[in-house]
Design an enzyme around this catalytic site. Structure first.
Site, short mmCIF file in Angstrom:
data_model
loop_
_atom_site.label_atom_id
_atom_site.label_comp_id
_atom_site.label_asym_id
_atom_site.label_seq_id
_atom_site.Cartn_x
_atom_site.Cartn_y
_atom_site.Cartn_z
N GLU A 96 0.89 -1.18 0.00
CA GLU A 96 0.00 0.00 0.00
C GLU A 96 0.91 1.21 0.00
OE1 GLU A 96 -3.36 0.09 0.00
OE2 GLU A 96 -3.79 -2.04 0.23
N CYS B 145 -2.05 9.63 2.51
CA CYS B 145 -1.60 9.04 1.24
C CYS B 145 -2.53 9.38 0.07
CB CYS B 145 -1.48 7.53 1.38
SG CYS B 145 -3.00 6.75 1.93
P1 NAD Z 1 8.20 4.74 4.85
O1 NAD Z 1 8.19 3.92 3.62
O2 NAD Z 1 9.36 5.63 5.08
O3 NAD Z 1 8.11 3.80 6.16
C1 NAD Z 1 7.10 2.82 6.32
C2 NAD Z 1 7.61 1.73 7.25
O4 NAD Z 1 8.75 1.11 6.65
C3 NAD Z 1 8.06 2.21 8.63
O5 NAD Z 1 7.62 1.28 9.60
C4 NAD Z 1 9.57 2.21 8.53
O6 NAD Z 1 10.22 1.94 9.74
C5 NAD Z 1 9.85 1.10 7.54
N1 NAD Z 1 11.08 1.33 6.77
C6 NAD Z 1 11.62 2.52 6.42
N2 NAD Z 1 12.75 2.34 5.69
C7 NAD Z 1 12.90 1.00 5.56
C8 NAD Z 1 13.86 0.18 4.92
N3 NAD Z 1 14.91 0.70 4.27
N4 NAD Z 1 13.70 -1.15 4.98
C9 NAD Z 1 12.67 -1.70 5.64
N5 NAD Z 1 11.71 -0.98 6.27
C10 NAD Z 1 11.84 0.36 6.25
O7 NAD Z 1 6.83 5.54 4.85
P2 NAD Z 1 6.32 6.61 5.90
O8 NAD Z 1 7.14 7.84 5.80
O9 NAD Z 1 6.13 5.99 7.24
O10 NAD Z 1 4.86 6.90 5.31
C11 NAD Z 1 4.62 7.80 4.27
C12 NAD Z 1 4.45 7.10 2.96
O11 NAD Z 1 3.49 6.06 3.07
C13 NAD Z 1 3.90 8.02 1.88
O12 NAD Z 1 4.50 7.72 0.65
C14 NAD Z 1 2.42 7.68 1.84
O13 NAD Z 1 1.77 8.01 0.64
C15 NAD Z 1 2.47 6.21 2.09
N6 NAD Z 1 1.20 5.73 2.64
C16 NAD Z 1 0.43 4.89 1.89
C17 NAD Z 1 -0.78 4.47 2.39
C18 NAD Z 1 -1.69 3.56 1.60
O14 NAD Z 1 -2.64 3.05 2.17
N7 NAD Z 1 -1.44 3.33 0.32
C19 NAD Z 1 -1.20 4.89 3.65
C20 NAD Z 1 -0.37 5.72 4.38
C21 NAD Z 1 0.83 6.13 3.88
#
Ligand code: NAD
Length: 483
Positions: free
Chosen positions: A227, A261
């Site tokens: 997602e 998002c």
């Molecule tokens: P992110 O991808 O930075 O982090 C998400 C999760 O991944 C966190 O738990 C983080 O600790 C982990 N993570 C970060 N880097 C990682 C790595 N290198 N390897 C493994 N895990 C890692 O996202 P965010 O900043 O928490 O959220 C914002 C993003 O999420 C935006 O792009 C937003 O659009 C998207 N989002 C999508 C939805 C949806 O339902 N499609 C909902 C909410 C947010």
């Protein structure tokens, strides 16, 4: 203003012990095997325990939202807690039906057999969640996993430490670690988890990290639901109800202060109604958050930006836009010490301004005038497929053009963001904005394997067993015509 009273508390994240992660993962194996035989009543019992725990901790959830980034209590109730109740209610109403083997009619080749799809739990599930709706996007998928009969390990975001710590405690009080466990921590914890051969990974976050998750999953051929995010365009044509469009877009954008998002990322508005739209959007913002810059900064209804890095990132987008000739129509107050950027409307942005290329995920709203819908459709199709697309129009032809010449994960016609709340629709992205779906039946399916089962009633297939005879050869000849 009393910044001290409004200050957002920060705290350090306690990182999980990596040996402990592997131990709990191993311990969930017996649960996974036992839960293959679990009944709907048993699964619903687990979901009810989760719902009861959320209900019992409601005040603390509201408090954690405020401490992490001053999420307004009303938004915590509406956008964090309520969606979990909705997800649970949907499972309570339909799980028995979802779990039933789904009969399929036999094809001609399969005469003499019964075919059905058996929904079996995939097994051990990993849920990795983001910070923007930390409770909703952790426990919502958890409801789907429990409905499907999967034990879960959750890795919440390190950026909302109060909510993550609370979820960790709530889950520990509610479930045995062999059923559901939480491991807090940063990227290293994610990486340790991603090395393990889970049966499904449900990841919510950015496209960049989504690629890392999918790469790690490939090593174990683990299925994924991704997602992700992106830039969700909104189109307002010359026939749209401008007041309704402006009010709804302002609500969709500034709930959680743009950190959603599916928030409208940028607006294409027909030049004939552009000025009216800007005026109506300013009115909507002033009505919602106050009519002066100070009043808006003090508004209890605008969340803060999640941390200093993201505040600097969004300020960087604003500075870059202005340097490249972008014009501020409204807003523009930046107070980094308060992690605050005012709701800001921008226009005259060149296509290569960073704000037109990167997901904004904050309170900046580009407004781009257009004369030709064709051109707008071309721009949408030139960008990666977005998570959501919104069209405001009374012209069926325009609606039809946009809906059939573009692609996006979800869409609203004359509305914004509410498709997330429609539990009977799949929620997900497409390519760069995601793979697979969440919510209701679609969430249940994400954590279920659709096992194809053929049960024989009479054995016509014997005709094809060797030794091959003249009859076999005759059947081979007529078969292609009789399919
Ligand atoms: P992110 O991808 O930075 O982090 C998400 C999760 O991944 C966190 O738990 C983080 O600790 C982990 N993570 C970060 N880097 C990682 C790595 N290198 N390897 C493994 N895990 C890692 O996202 P965010 O900043 O928490 O959220 C914002 C993003 O999420 C935006 O792009 C937003 O659009 C998207 N989002 C999508 C939805 C949806 O339902 N499609 C909902 C909410 C947010």
């Amino acid at each position: 203003m009393n910044k001290a009273a409004q200050a957002v508390e920060t705290t350090a994240v306690e990182s999980a012990d990596h040996e402990e992660i592997r131990r709990v993962f191993a311990a969930q194996r017996d649960t996974m095997l036992a839960w293959r035989q679990s009944t709907a009543a048993e699964r619903l019992g687990r979901i009810q325990r989760l719902v009861d725990a959320v209900r019992a901790h409601t005040d603390e959830i509201v408090e954690a939202g405020a401490k992490d980034f001053r999420k307004p209590p009303e938004e915590v109730h509406l956008t964090e807690i309520l969606p979990i109740y909705m997800e649970a209610k949907d499972a309570q109403r339909h799980l028995k039906k979802w779990m039933k083997p789904e009969k399929v009619a036999p094809t001609r080749m399969m005469v003499g057999t019964k075919g059905y799809i058996q929904y079996e739990p995939k097994g051990r599930a990993l849920i990795i969640s983001p910070w923007n709706y930390p409770l909703n996007l952790s426990l919502g998928p958890m409801v789907s996993a429990l409905a499907a009969g999967c034990p879960v390990i959750l890795k919440p975001s390190e950026m909302t430490p109060h909510m993550s710590a609370l979820m960790s405690r709530l889950i520990r009080e509610t479930f045995d670690e062999t059923e559901v466990a939480v491991f807090e921590g940063e990227v290293d914890v994610s990486q340790t988890l991603l090395d393990l051969p889970f049966d499904h990974i449900f990841f919510t976050g950015s496209p960049a990290v989504g690629k890392i998750v999918m790469g790690a999953a490939a090593k174990n051929l683990t299925s994924v639901t991704l997602e992700l995010g992106g830039k969700s365009p909104t189109i307002v044509d010359e026939t749209a109800d401008i007041k309704a469009a402006a009010q709804t877009i302002a609500w969709g954008k500034y709930t959680n202060n743009g950190q959603t998002c599916i928030a409208p990322d940028h607006i294409y508005v027909h030049n004939k109604v552009r000025e009216d739209f800007v005026r109506a959007t300013v009115e909507a913002l002033q009505k919602a958050y106050g009519d002066s810059a100070d009043a808006q900064q003090e508004s209890p209804f605008l969340a803060r930006i999640v941390n200093a890095n993201h505040t600097a990132r969004i300020k960087g987008l604003l500075d870059d836009a202005k340097e490249r000739g972008g014009r501020v129509l409204y807003g523009d107050t930046v107070d980094e010490s308060d992690r605050y950027i005012a709701p800001t409307l921008l226009t005259d942005l060149p296509d290569d301004a960073r704000i037109m290329e990167e997901e904004i995920f904050g309170p900046l709203l580009p407004i781009i005038g257009y004369d030709s819908l064709d051109e707008v459709i071309g721009k949408v199709n030139d960008a990666p497929k977005p998570l959501a697309l919104y069209i405001w129009s009374k012209n069926e032809k325009n609606i039809d053009e946009v809906m059939h010449r573009t692609s996006s994960g979800g869409a609203c016609i004359n509305h914004a963001v509410v498709h997330f709340l429609h539990g009977h629709l799949p929620f997900g992205g497409v390519n760069n904005s995601g793979i697979g779906n969440a919510h209701g039946l679609f969430g249940f399916k994400a954590f279920s394997h659709e096992r194809a089962v053929v049960r024989t009633r009479f054995m016509l297939a014997r005709m094809f067993f060797p030794p091959y005879t003249k009859l076999t050869n005759f059947i081979i000849k007529i078969l292609p015509k009789s399919l």
